[in-house]
Design an enzyme around this catalytic site. Structure first.
Site, PDB file in Angstrom:
ATOM      1  N   ASP A  62       0.891  -1.166   0.000  1.00 32.26           N
ATOM      2  CA  ASP A  62       0.000   0.000   0.000  1.00 32.26           C
ATOM      3  C   ASP A  62       0.923   1.207   0.000  1.00 32.26           C
ATOM      4  OD1 ASP A  62      -1.516   2.221   0.628  1.00 32.26           O
ATOM      5  OD2 ASP A  62      -2.815   1.164   2.036  1.00 32.26           O
ATOM      6  N   TYR A 154      -7.140  15.335  -7.925  1.00 30.17           N
ATOM      7  CA  TYR A 154      -6.310  14.487  -8.804  1.00 30.17           C
ATOM      8  C   TYR A 154      -5.256  15.336  -9.518  1.00 30.17           C
ATOM      9  CZ  TYR A 154      -4.984  11.137 -12.443  1.00 30.17           C
ATOM     10  OH  TYR A 154      -4.264  10.307 -13.289  1.00 30.17           O
TER      11      TYR A 154
END
Ligand SMILES: NC(=O)c1ccc[n+]([C@@H]2O[C@H](COP(=O)([O-])OP(=O)(O)OC[C@H]3O[C@@H](n4cnc5c(N)ncnc54)[C@H](O)[C@@H]3O)[C@@H](O)[C@H]2O)c1
Length: 249
Positions: A62, A154
């Site tokens: 992760d 983003y």
């Protein structure tokens, strides 16, 4: 065999562009560690590569966890003896407008897309120094170069990847470590499946691309191959735009 003898670690390597890069890099002589939160898909990519006679391994990573990065880099060096190439490719995408983005979404996107790149770089650099140098490839986006009517976090996260790459390039040039960013336009993967799953959606996306088509994962993988190889030995701190001409307008 443009990557003969090199060892590469690819975050987000379980599918999409990362998986294509893993397969291409192995064909070009590299040994590859596929790192992702998607264990089944990641193991599947590795099984395919091994079946074809290549050398690859999967590690669960992760990118928001520094401990995971530490283990992934340690695993790479223990298994293959060195680390030459890191592709910081893992990311998540949302196109929520600014005023509709809640703080949790903003933080999550920054954590995966921006902090993940910092942590990967921080943990990979010492291993690359020990290997005598390396190439770090950070996957940004056209959204890291220009603004858009859609999204917010983003684009901000990808803008940060663009500039962090240049800091890496400058701080580690004398270690023989190069760092460059790739800026894909729309690429046919799960990430934008919602946008292009209907004929109308695909046509709308294609209409914004001067070359008139959505990019393939190989369009980006060949750019990553070049940056990973010694052919790019005089390139660092640069931006490789692979967008069908989107940002040329
Ligand atoms: N597809 C596009 O149109 C497009 C355009 C520009 C840039 N990009 C960038 O290209 C890169 C690759 O994306 P893709 O198109 O292959 O999309 P994708 O969604 O198929 O792949 C992203 C991968 O990242 C992994 N990932 C997500 N969060 C993670 C985490 N916390 N830890 C580890 N892995 C994690 C996913 O499991 C997945 O395997 C991304 O950085 C993306 O932002 C994509």
């Amino acid at each position: 065999m443009r990557l003969k003898g090199k060892v590469a670690l690819i975050s987000g390597g379980a599918r999409g562009q990362g998986a294509a890069e893993a397969r291409l890099f192995v064909q070009e002589g590299a040994r590859v560690v596929v790192a992702d939160i998607l264990e089944g898909e990641g193991e599947g990519v590795v099984a395919d590569i091994r079946e074809a006679g290549g050398d690859a391994s999967f590690v669960r990573l992760d990118v928001t966890s520094e401990d995971d990065w530490r283990s992934a880099v340690e695993f790479t060096v223990e298994t293959y003896g060195r680390l030459d190439v890191l592709i910081n490719n893992a990311a998540i995408y949302r196109r929520t407008p600014i005023v509709d983005t809640d703080l949790e979404e903003w933080k999550r996107i920054m954590d995966v897309n921006s902090t993940g790149v910092f942590l990967g770089t921080k943990r990979a650099v010492p291993a690359m120094q020990a290997s005598g140098g390396g190439s770090i490839i950070n996957v940004s986006s056209t959204a890291g170069l220009v603004g858009s009517g859609r999204g917010s976090a983003y684009g901000a996260s990808k803008g940060s990847v663009r500039l962090f790459t240049k800091y890496t390039a400058i701080q580690h040039a004398r270690d023989g470590i190069r760092a460059n960013s790739i800026h894909p336009g729309p690429i046919d993967t799960e990430m934008i499946a919602d946008n292009i799953s209907t004929p109308e959606g695909r046509a709308e996306s294609e209409s914004r691309v001067p070359l008139g088509r959505i990019g393939s994962v190989m369009d980006v993988a060949y750019g990553a191959l070049f940056l990973a190889s010694d052919e790019a030995s005089y390139m660092t701190g640069a931006e490789l735009v692979i967008d069908g001409g989107v940002t040329a307008r």
